[in-house]
Design a protein around this motif. Structure first.
Motif, PDB file in Angstrom:
ATOM      1  N   LYS A 131       0.818  -1.219   0.000  1.00 54.98           N
ATOM      2  CA  LYS A 131       0.000   0.000   0.000  1.00 54.98           C
ATOM      3  C   LYS A 131       0.850   1.266   0.000  1.00 54.98           C
ATOM      4  CE  LYS A 131      -3.933  -2.245   0.796  1.00 54.98           C
ATOM      5  NZ  LYS A 131      -5.089  -2.271  -0.038  1.00 54.98           N
ATOM      6  N   VAL A 132       1.962   1.240   0.704  1.00 53.22           N
ATOM      7  CA  VAL A 132       2.743   2.466   0.858  1.00 53.22           C
ATOM      8  C   VAL A 132       3.906   2.492  -0.139  1.00 53.22           C
ATOM      9  CG1 VAL A 132       4.068   3.899   2.446  1.00 53.22           C
ATOM     10  CG2 VAL A 132       2.130   2.562   3.289  1.00 53.22           C
ATOM     11  N   ARG A 133       4.663   1.402  -0.192  1.00 50.77           N
ATOM     12  CA  ARG A 133       5.791   1.333  -1.125  1.00 50.77           C
ATOM     13  C   ARG A 133       5.328   0.968  -2.530  1.00 50.77           C
ATOM     14  NH1 ARG A 133       9.100   4.049   1.712  1.00 50.77           N
ATOM     15  NH2 ARG A 133      10.412   3.050   3.275  1.00 50.77           N
ATOM     16  N   GLU A 134       4.066   0.546  -2.633  1.00 53.55           N
ATOM     17  CA  GLU A 134       3.473   0.172  -3.925  1.00 53.55           C
ATOM     18  C   GLU A 134       4.291  -0.893  -4.645  1.00 53.55           C
ATOM     19  OE1 GLU A 134       2.611   3.776  -6.031  1.00 53.55           O
ATOM     20  OE2 GLU A 134       1.069   4.338  -4.586  1.00 53.55           O
ATOM     21  N   ARG A 135       4.784  -1.854  -3.850  1.00 53.32           N
ATOM     22  CA  ARG A 135       5.492  -2.966  -4.473  1.00 53.32           C
ATOM     23  C   ARG A 135       4.476  -3.982  -4.980  1.00 53.32           C
ATOM     24  NH1 ARG A 135       9.601  -3.514   0.615  1.00 53.32           N
ATOM     25  NH2 ARG A 135      10.894  -1.719   0.104  1.00 53.32           N
ATOM     26  N   PRO A 136       4.754  -4.580  -6.144  1.00 50.73           N
ATOM     27  CA  PRO A 136       3.866  -5.643  -6.615  1.00 50.73           C
ATOM     28  C   PRO A 136       3.871  -6.812  -5.626  1.00 50.73           C
ATOM     29  CG  PRO A 136       5.703  -5.291  -8.155  1.00 50.73           C
ATOM     30  CD  PRO A 136       5.870  -4.305  -7.047  1.00 50.73           C
ATOM     31  N   ALA A 137       2.771  -7.579  -5.625  1.00 53.62           N
ATOM     32  CA  ALA A 137       2.598  -8.624  -4.609  1.00 53.62           C
ATOM     33  C   ALA A 137       3.789  -9.575  -4.534  1.00 53.62           C
ATOM     34  CB  ALA A 137       1.311  -9.397  -4.882  1.00 53.62           C
ATOM     35  N   HIS A 138       4.333  -9.994  -5.689  1.00 54.58           N
ATOM     36  CA  HIS A 138       5.392 -11.005  -5.615  1.00 54.58           C
ATOM     37  C   HIS A 138       6.680 -10.418  -5.029  1.00 54.58           C
ATOM     38  CE1 HIS A 138       6.383  -9.198  -9.557  1.00 54.58           C
ATOM     39  NE2 HIS A 138       7.617  -9.605  -9.330  1.00 54.58           N
ATOM     40  N   VAL A 139       6.910  -9.134  -5.290  1.00 52.37           N
ATOM     41  CA  VAL A 139       8.087  -8.482  -4.692  1.00 52.37           C
ATOM     42  C   VAL A 139       7.892  -8.366  -3.182  1.00 52.37           C
ATOM     43  CG1 VAL A 139       9.468  -6.387  -4.603  1.00 52.37           C
ATOM     44  CG2 VAL A 139       8.587  -7.210  -6.805  1.00 52.37           C
ATOM     45  N   ALA A 140       6.695  -7.907  -2.785  1.00 53.06           N
ATOM     46  CA  ALA A 140       6.404  -7.755  -1.353  1.00 53.06           C
ATOM     47  C   ALA A 140       6.534  -9.101  -0.644  1.00 53.06           C
ATOM     48  CB  ALA A 140       5.010  -7.173  -1.166  1.00 53.06           C
ATOM     49  N   ASP A 141       6.029 -10.154  -1.281  1.00 56.42           N
ATOM     50  CA  ASP A 141       6.139 -11.488  -0.681  1.00 56.42           C
ATOM     51  C   ASP A 141       7.594 -11.887  -0.503  1.00 56.42           C
ATOM     52  OD1 ASP A 141       3.461 -11.735  -0.505  1.00 56.42           O
ATOM     53  OD2 ASP A 141       3.221 -13.173  -2.146  1.00 56.42           O
ATOM     54  N   GLU A 142       8.400 -11.606  -1.525  1.00 60.69           N
ATOM     55  CA  GLU A 142       9.816 -11.971  -1.467  1.00 60.69           C
ATOM     56  C   GLU A 142      10.514 -11.234  -0.316  1.00 60.69           C
ATOM     57  OE1 GLU A 142      12.381 -11.500  -5.107  1.00 60.69           O
ATOM     58  OE2 GLU A 142      10.808 -12.855  -5.868  1.00 60.69           O
ATOM     59  N   VAL A 143      10.294  -9.914  -0.274  1.00 64.65           N
ATOM     60  CA  VAL A 143      10.895  -9.107   0.788  1.00 64.65           C
ATOM     61  C   VAL A 143      10.394  -9.595   2.145  1.00 64.65           C
ATOM     62  CG1 VAL A 143      11.063  -6.805   1.792  1.00 64.65           C
ATOM     63  CG2 VAL A 143      11.152  -7.096  -0.704  1.00 64.65           C
ATOM     64  N   GLY A 144       9.093  -9.844   2.219  1.00 64.37           N
ATOM     65  CA  GLY A 144       8.500 -10.288   3.478  1.00 64.37           C
ATOM     66  C   GLY A 144       9.115 -11.601   3.955  1.00 64.37           C
ATOM     67  N   MET A 145       9.232 -12.556   3.035  1.00 64.32           N
ATOM     68  CA  MET A 145       9.817 -13.846   3.407  1.00 64.32           C
ATOM     69  C   MET A 145      11.275 -13.664   3.846  1.00 64.32           C
ATOM     70  SD  MET A 145       7.550 -16.146   3.458  1.00 64.32           S
ATOM     71  CE  MET A 145       8.674 -17.456   3.897  1.00 64.32           C
ATOM     72  N   ALA A 146      11.992 -12.788   3.133  1.00 66.68           N
ATOM     73  CA  ALA A 146      13.395 -12.554   3.505  1.00 66.68           C
ATOM     74  C   ALA A 146      13.472 -12.031   4.942  1.00 66.68           C
ATOM     75  CB  ALA A 146      14.030 -11.563   2.532  1.00 66.68           C
ATOM     76  N   GLN A 147      12.567 -11.117   5.286  1.00 61.81           N
ATOM     77  CA  GLN A 147      12.586 -10.571   6.648  1.00 61.81           C
ATOM     78  C   GLN A 147      12.152 -11.610   7.667  1.00 61.81           C
ATOM     79  OE1 GLN A 147      14.097  -8.034   7.394  1.00 61.81           O
ATOM     80  NE2 GLN A 147      14.224  -6.906   5.455  1.00 61.81           N
ATOM     81  N   LEU A 148      11.212 -12.475   7.286  1.00 63.62           N
ATOM     82  CA  LEU A 148      10.802 -13.537   8.218  1.00 63.62           C
ATOM     83  C   LEU A 148      11.963 -14.503   8.452  1.00 63.62           C
ATOM     84  CD1 LEU A 148       7.120 -14.261   7.110  1.00 63.62           C
ATOM     85  CD2 LEU A 148       7.914 -13.063   9.147  1.00 63.62           C
ATOM     86  N   HIS A 149      12.756 -14.758   7.394  1.00 64.44           N
ATOM     87  CA  HIS A 149      13.971 -15.559   7.569  1.00 64.44           C
ATOM     88  C   HIS A 149      14.907 -14.871   8.553  1.00 64.44           C
ATOM     89  CE1 HIS A 149      14.114 -19.118   5.072  1.00 64.44           C
ATOM     90  NE2 HIS A 149      13.391 -18.490   4.159  1.00 64.44           N
ATOM     91  N   ARG A 150      15.049 -13.573   8.377  1.00 62.71           N
ATOM     92  CA  ARG A 150      15.973 -12.808   9.209  1.00 62.71           C
ATOM     93  C   ARG A 150      15.613 -12.914  10.694  1.00 62.71           C
ATOM     94  NH1 ARG A 150      17.045  -6.513   7.781  1.00 62.71           N
ATOM     95  NH2 ARG A 150      18.779  -6.087   9.197  1.00 62.71           N
TER      96      ARG A 150
END
Ligand SMILES: Nc1ncnc2c1ncn2[C@@H]1O[C@H](COP(=O)(O)OP(=O)(O)O)[C@@H](O)[C@H]1O
Ligand SMILES: [Mg+2]
Lengths: 268, 243
Positions: B107-126
């Motif tokens: 909503k804020v960074r306006e990243r497409p869903a697959h990018v947001a998912d990738e970033v999100g998963m990376a942070q969950l790994h972190r």
């Protein structure tokens, strides 16, 4: 060797409830009433006559219910949000509306709205034709339930902890985005059950519209009993139809609630 | 240019509730500042003024050169750069863990869903819980929830992270898993302001420790100076109480 006062097995306090204590007997009682009425309508000519004279009113009852519910929801959402608005005028007008409606008995309000408020309002806005009695009655119900629903919407939104709003805003979501994605979806879980109850309450209160001449279930029943003097048959049948409708709706609403809360799966 | 610059900050809730009474604080990029102080002394209020969850009564707050008190500043843009972790986690209960971590990205960074998912998963790994991506918050332990909350903020690539007593609501055995994530974050060079009672964390991660009392900074010093050689009586009295 156990002490002498140890109770015999049959005198032991039980930690489990017996099945007949937990059994939903109330459902059996209702089931019996429904079976009794069904049997009567099939076998008894008077009941069958009552049934065929009254039940066509179901369409108008349902139509009035749905129309009043939809309009009341829109009014309720507006007035509920209005009470939480930053704008002073909006806040106070919404509040006054809710307080006035909640302070007057329903039957008095139905007469007042249907026979005075709606005609005068429609004249004021310059509607060429008179609003039909049916729609006057529906608008009356909608205005009344709009006030009740305003309280539900307001309470639902306020039930979402402040921390949710703050978490959303601190992530950079705008106020509107936070409302749409975080507050409203959570408020809905608090809103759906009481709104469902109001839907059922509206259904039952369409019965009051019979005083305005709308040919819904209750009006049909009154016409039937007035012309045949079969009060017991007419009124039992009327109650029977309402009860069936309300039970069916309650079951439906429970399904809706379930669909609306996927994260609580397994907790019910 | 400092990453966070707080000058003359005053926050008054009512004439008789002066939560913050004049605070100046400059924090450089990559610095970790730990704030300690007795309950009700204004720690939370200071943090909440740093991303303008509270509007300061007086004073200025700059984040990376942008003055938040200026009406012309787009607060939503700045807040996206300032992550905040709350004592009560404040995860979104109606969304899955992954949805919690991707909502603001989309909503804020306006990243497409697959990018947001990738970033999100990376942070969950972190933060060590990628396997909970599709669980709902209520199915997680407190420590796991708080780590998700940290991942949720990190997914926005913030310049600054604020922590308001992130371990105070946790059972003792879960405190370490959250502090470990924070220690790693500090080692990675994140600019952090942390309100906490975990003195071990302060010693290990802080560049500076600030002691607040009655809405004012009493003392700021490096952890070793602060704990081993406090300059003020009030600091000493407070440290005696909690250590
Ligand atoms: N929204 C508010 N309204 C009124 N008083 C508040 C509000 N928030 C905080 N306060 C008061 O401000 C003071 C500082 O609170 P806070 O910053 O939460 O302290 P801390 O986080 O150090 O425990 C307290 O006296 C608290 O009661
Ligand atoms: Mg606090």
């Amino acid at each position: 060797m156990p002490p002498a006062s140890l109770p015999a097995a049959e005198r032991r306090r039980s930690d489990t409830e017996t099945w007949w204590n937990r059994f939903p007997w109330w459902a059996v009682i209702i089931g019996l009433f429904i079976a009794f009425m069904g049997l009567k309508i099939i076998t008894d000519d008077d009941y069958r006559l009552a049934w065929f004279r009254i039940w066509p009113g179901i369409w108008l009852t349902l139509y009035a219910t749905i129309a009043a519910f939809v309009i009341a929801s829109i009014i309720g959402l507006a007035a509920g949000m209005g009470q939480l608005a930053q704008n002073v005028v909006l806040r106070n007008v919404s509040r006054a509306y809710v307080e006035i409606i909640r302070g007057i008995p329903m039957l008095a309000l139905i007469f007042t709205v249907a026979l005075v408020v709606v005609p005068e309002l429609s004249e004021w806005v310059g509607l060429p034709n008179r609003v039909s009695p049916f729609w006057r009655a529906v608008l009356a119900l909608a205005l009344i339930y709009g006030a009740y629903m305003a309280e539900i919407f307001r309470g639902g939104i306020q039930s979402v902890p402040r921390g949710q709003l703050e978490a959303g805003r601190s992530l950079g979501l705008s106020r509107q985005q936070t409302m749409n994605s975080i507050v409203f979806p959570q408020a809905m879980r608090a809103i759906i059950p009481p709104i469902g109850n109001d839907f059922i309450a509206i259904l039952k209160d369409t019965s009051l519209l019979s005083v305005l001449g709308t040919l819904e279930l209750t009006r049909n029943a009154r016409q039937f009993t007035a012309s045949t003097f079969k009060f017991r048959e007419g009124l039992f049948t009327l109650s029977f139809i309402y009860l069936l409708l309300v039970i069916a709706l309650s079951l439906l609403l429970r399904r809706v609630e379930r669909v609306m809360t996927p994260d609580r799966k397994g907790e019910r | 240019m400092n990453m966070i610059e707080v000058r003359g900050l005053i926050k008054t809730f009512a004439p008789d509730i002066q939560a913050v009474r004049g605070v100046d604080l400059s924090i450089e990029a990559g610095e970790v500042v730990v704030i300690i102080g007795p309950s009700g002394c204004g720690k939370s209020t200071i943090l909440r003024c740093i991303n303008l969850l509270e509007i300061p009564t007086a004073g200025d707050v700059w984040i990376d050169g942008v003055n938040l008190v200026d009406q012309a500043t787009d607060l939503d843009l700045v807040r996206a750069e300032v992550g905040m972790v709350f004592q009560q986690f404040n995860l979104f209960p109606h969304l899955t863990v992954l949805e919690n971590v991707t909502l603001a990205q989309r909503k804020v960074r306006e990243r497409p869903a697959h990018v947001a998912d990738e970033v999100g998963m990376a942070q969950l790994h972190r933060v060590g819980i990628p396997d909970k991506a599709h669980a709902y918050p209520r199915q997680l332990s407190g420590g796991q929830q708080q780590r998700v909350a940290i991942a949720r903020s990190l997914a926005m690539d913030p310049k600054v992270m604020l922590f308001d007593e992130p371990t105070s609501a946790l059972d003792p055995e879960m405190i370490k898993e959250v502090l470990d994530v924070m220690l790693e974050l500090a080692a990675d060079g994140m600019t952090m302001v942390v309100v906490t009672h975990e003195m071990g964390f302060a010693r290990a991660a802080a560049n500076r420790v600030a002691f607040i009392d009655e809405g004012k900074i009493v003392e700021v010093a490096s952890p070793s100076d602060f704990f081993d050689n406090p300059q003020h009586d009030r600091t000493r009295a407070f440290l005696d109480q909690i250590l």
